[in-house]
Enzyme design. Structure first.
Site, PDB file in Angstrom:
ATOM      1  N   TYR A  82      -9.252   3.828   9.263  1.00 32.10           N
ATOM      2  CA  TYR A  82      -9.586   4.187   8.274  1.00 32.10           C
ATOM      3  C   TYR A  82     -10.389   4.784   7.699  1.00 32.10           C
ATOM      4  O   TYR A  82     -11.468   4.022   8.506  1.00 32.10           O
ATOM      5  CB  TYR A  82      -8.499   2.914   7.392  1.00 32.10           C
ATOM      6  N   THR A 113      -6.282   1.937  -3.270  1.00 31.47           N
ATOM      7  CA  THR A 113      -7.241   2.435  -2.994  1.00 31.47           C
ATOM      8  C   THR A 113      -7.500   1.549  -4.224  1.00 31.47           C
ATOM      9  O   THR A 113      -7.019   2.699  -5.510  1.00 31.47           O
ATOM     10  CB  THR A 113      -6.867   3.880  -2.532  1.00 31.47           C
ATOM     11  N   ASN A 149       2.629   1.827   7.616  1.00 31.57           N
ATOM     12  CA  ASN A 149       2.343   1.176   8.586  1.00 31.57           C
ATOM     13  C   ASN A 149       2.485  -0.544   8.223  1.00 31.57           C
ATOM     14  O   ASN A 149       1.844  -0.773   7.360  1.00 31.57           O
ATOM     15  CB  ASN A 149       1.908   1.324   9.879  1.00 31.57           C
ATOM     16  N   ASP A 208       0.518  -0.693   0.050  1.00 38.07           N
ATOM     17  CA  ASP A 208       0.156  -0.092  -0.254  1.00 38.07           C
ATOM     18  C   ASP A 208       1.393   0.931  -0.387  1.00 38.07           C
ATOM     19  O   ASP A 208       0.946   1.613   1.255  1.00 38.07           O
ATOM     20  CB  ASP A 208      -0.510  -0.241   1.338  1.00 38.07           C
ATOM     21  N   TRP A 231       1.635  -4.246   9.344  1.00 41.67           N
ATOM     22  CA  TRP A 231       0.975  -5.137  10.623  1.00 41.67           C
ATOM     23  C   TRP A 231      -0.063  -5.958  10.232  1.00 41.67           C
ATOM     24  O   TRP A 231      -0.177  -6.015   8.902  1.00 41.67           O
ATOM     25  CB  TRP A 231      -0.492  -3.873  11.261  1.00 41.67           C
ATOM     26  N   ASP A 281      -2.077   5.525  -5.256  1.00 40.68           N
ATOM     27  CA  ASP A 281      -2.104   4.989  -3.650  1.00 40.68           C
ATOM     28  C   ASP A 281      -2.381   3.252  -4.322  1.00 40.68           C
ATOM     29  O   ASP A 281      -3.774   3.096  -5.476  1.00 40.68           O
ATOM     30  CB  ASP A 281      -3.135   5.609  -3.108  1.00 40.68           C
ATOM     31  N   SER A 331      -0.291   4.148   2.773  1.00 41.14           N
ATOM     32  CA  SER A 331       0.354   4.003   4.779  1.00 41.14           C
ATOM     33  C   SER A 331       1.302   3.889   4.968  1.00 41.14           C
ATOM     34  O   SER A 331       2.049   3.609   3.513  1.00 41.14           O
ATOM     35  CB  SER A 331      -1.270   3.557   4.511  1.00 41.14           C
TER      36      SER A 331
END
Length: 374
Positions: A132, A275, A94, A89, A96, A272, A92
């Site tokens: 989000y 998305t 991070n 992505d 996780w 992005d 963003s």
């Protein structure tokens, strides 16, 4: 021929160039449609795409839509490695994944990381919270070995989810998210994966590039450390970043049939991969629908041959998006425009745009490159 291809790929891997295959799978929207849950889900979800969120600790994360995302890849975390499907992505920062600490329904439906099963896991004694556009997560941070295809990153900070409330991650085809944006927007100041690739000198060049297939389930990839010349035969247009947060650029205007229809006077846009649609301010969406011949709800004829291109004017260059890209066929056979609205002013150029262009993300020069895909 196959032997030569294999040898060339092995040579690339040894010089800090790694091609990570992605596959195009079912989106969350398709899953919810099949289960008859889409309408009720959309009624419950009123979050504004593209707006900003700040939690109590001052961490910022874009409110964005993962409902239409279709491109996924695998990573492993820990020793021995535990496998997870993630979104790579660029919107963003991070990394996780779900964990054994999580009791949310989303964690029961996905693979979870067990730190007790990894001999290299170290807790960070810090928390993580991200919201989000269509979901949220809270968790704790830890350090471990992360392997992205053949790239082994040591001491990588990542989030272990504790809560994943709501339905968005319950039905999602992916387990977690691997953010590729700048450290400046990383929640809890966690070092992003690509920053560690650079710091640990794991890539030949401090850039990565992305190809997203138009129709095939396979063939998509993210290439760390290099640009594939097979996808740049029409040349690369380089665009300087306007902010080192997202992969953000200044856009001068958007036009249809040589008529400016949106982003009048200029606006900010991000590239992005997380998305699927193109997300635009509400007023701009009304204008775009009008000029492209869509209804107020976004419905449009599936006939594309006579429809005009929509043109994005960025850094003095024109990037055309043909009707075959912005007209999206639904599971019921109808078609809709590949745009959604936001209350904010930031444009999000998602996969509808990126499928037309091989995109390059250059950290050394803080710029993005676009090359038209044949």
């Amino acid at each position: 021929m196959k032997l030569l291809l294999l040898l060339s790929l092995l040579a690339l891997a040894h010089c800090g160039v790694y091609r990570v295959p992605l596959w195009r799978g079912k989106s969350l929207r398709q899953t919810l449609e099949e289960k008859g849950l889409l309408e009720s889900y959309l009624q419950k979800t009123q979050a504004s795409l593209g707006a900003k969120f700040a939690d109590s600790k001052g961490d910022y994360e874009a409110l964005r839509n993962y409902m239409d995302n279709e491109y996924y890849g695998n990573i492993t975390i820990g020793t021995p490695g535990q496998v997870f499907t993630v979104i790579f992505d660029t919107g963003s920062a991070n990394l996780w994944v779900p964990s054994i600490y999580c009791n949310s329904s989303a964690c029961r439906n996905h693979r979870v990381f067990n730190p007790n099963m990894s001999s290299t896991y170290v807790p960070a004694n810090r928390t993580l919270s991200i919201t989000y556009g269509t979901g949220s997560m809270t968790g704790v941070l830890g350090y471990d070995i992360v392997i992205v295809y053949e790239i082994t990153i040591i001491n990588q900070t990542f989030g272990l989810s504790v809560t994943e409330p709501g339905d968005v991650f319950t039905y999602s085809p992916f387990d977690g998210i691997l953010g590729l944006a700048y450290f400046s927007i990383s929640a809890s100041r966690a070092t992003p994966v690509f920053d560690n690739m650079i710091a640990q000198k794991l890539v030949a060049k401090n850039l990565f590039s992305v190809y997203l297939s138009r129709n095939r389930a396979d063939g998509s990839f993210i290439l760390f450390g290099a640009i594939d010349s097979n996808y740049t035969s029409k040349g690369i247009t380089w665009i300087p970043l306007s902010a080192q947060t997202y992969w953000q650029v200044h856009m001068e205007s958007v036009s249809v049939s040589f008529i400016p229809v949106a982003c009048l006077g200029g606006c900010q846009a991000i590239l992005d991969t997380g998305t699927s649609r193109i997300v635009v301010p509400k007023a701009s969406l009304v204008s775009i629908r009008l000029f492209l011949g869509a209804s107020l709800s976004g419905k449009i004829s599936c006939q594309t041959s006579s429809r005009p291109d929509i043109v994005f004017h960025i850094h003095g260059n024109s990037f055309k998006l043909p009707a075959r890209s912005y007209v999206i066929k639904q599971s019921d056979g109808s078609c809709t425009l590949g745009f959604e609205s936001t209350d904010g002013n930031l444009w999000i150029l998602g996969d509808v745009f990126l499928r037309e262009y091989y995109s390059i993300y250059d950290r050394d020069n803080n710029r993005v490159g676009l090359s038209r895909v044949p």
